[in-house]
Design an enzyme around this catalytic site. Sequence first.
Site, short mmCIF file in Angstrom:
data_model
loop_
_atom_site.label_atom_id
_atom_site.label_comp_id
_atom_site.label_asym_id
_atom_site.label_seq_id
_atom_site.Cartn_x
_atom_site.Cartn_y
_atom_site.Cartn_z
N ASP A 111 20.42 24.55 -12.05
CA ASP A 111 19.92 25.00 -10.75
C ASP A 111 20.71 24.39 -9.60
O ASP A 111 20.92 25.02 -8.56
CB ASP A 111 18.44 24.65 -10.62
CG ASP A 111 17.55 25.56 -11.46
OD1 ASP A 111 18.10 26.49 -12.09
OD2 ASP A 111 16.33 25.33 -11.50
N GLY A 124 10.78 23.06 -7.88
CA GLY A 124 11.70 21.93 -7.87
C GLY A 124 11.02 20.63 -7.47
O GLY A 124 10.01 20.23 -8.05
N SER A 146 9.21 19.85 -4.94
CA SER A 146 7.82 20.02 -4.52
C SER A 146 6.87 20.01 -5.70
O SER A 146 5.80 19.39 -5.66
CB SER A 146 7.68 21.34 -3.73
OG SER A 146 6.34 21.60 -3.40
N ALA A 159 4.38 10.99 -2.14
CA ALA A 159 3.62 9.74 -2.33
C ALA A 159 2.85 9.35 -1.07
O ALA A 159 3.06 8.26 -0.51
CB ALA A 159 4.56 8.62 -2.77
#
Length: 293
Positions: A73, A190, A192, A213
């Site tokens: 990718d 990906g 996210s 986080a």
Amino acid sequence: MKVAIYGQTYQDDAVQYVLELIDELQRVDAKIAIEKEFHSLLSTRHNIGPCDTFEESSGLDSSFDMFVSFGGDGTILRATTYVRDLGIPIVGVNTGRLGFLSTFKKEDVRKVVAEFKEGAFTIVERSLVEVSADNGIPEFGEMNFALNEVTVSRKDTTSMITVETYLNDEYLTSYWADGLIISTPTGSTGYSLSCGGPVIVPTAKSLVLTPIAPHNLNARPLVISDDTVIRLKVSGREENHLVSLDSRIASIENGREIQIKKAGFTIKMIEYTSESFLKTLRNKLLWGEDKRN
């Protein structure tokens, strides 16, 4: 038929399959152009014969029927910097690992040509996002767009940053986190996804805001309309933070406002009938692979 071929120069394992593709293209009398550095790699080991080459800034135009990317990718994300707004449909032959964008099996590379000739495919337009700031961002120049995501994140510190966020000039919140991802539907599988974001089908008219986080435990990914204009301002203990567009990174001083919105062009991806997005989800995420069934 006019075809552009691109791959990373360090991918020795792709060479065999590139040669198979070239052989198949020559069999149907296609016109071939190969990215200049990749062509040099191939030429040092094999006699591939004379053909055109292209670079980021020259050699491609809208007359090409297909752009074939060899790799994972990440290679396709770099391929978009060659194609830009030319409208050349891209297909990825996967010589990497997971591959949500680069889905065609390398062992079936000859089918890339055969199924294209048969018309066994559809063109799916993938939206992009672009970033801007006062006085521009020199590190990006004209490459201020991303197919997967724009990410702001901390730099030179283990401390969290605060990302003040506005949607269409209305204040949303200030994320206290390691960073914030603004993802397209394409990028939803990906970075996210790794941070807890949802999977979104490529044709959805949406963007996703996914905190990285977050210390605010009630901060959750937010799906918004892709016509939303997003403004971000970062503060933190260090003087600078990072802004990344897919794999391209720039350092920006804290307090400087950046704007993110849907780009004014799309990237066309070739989706073969035998390799649909839903089939890719089942295969890559192992949906339904329950040993109890």
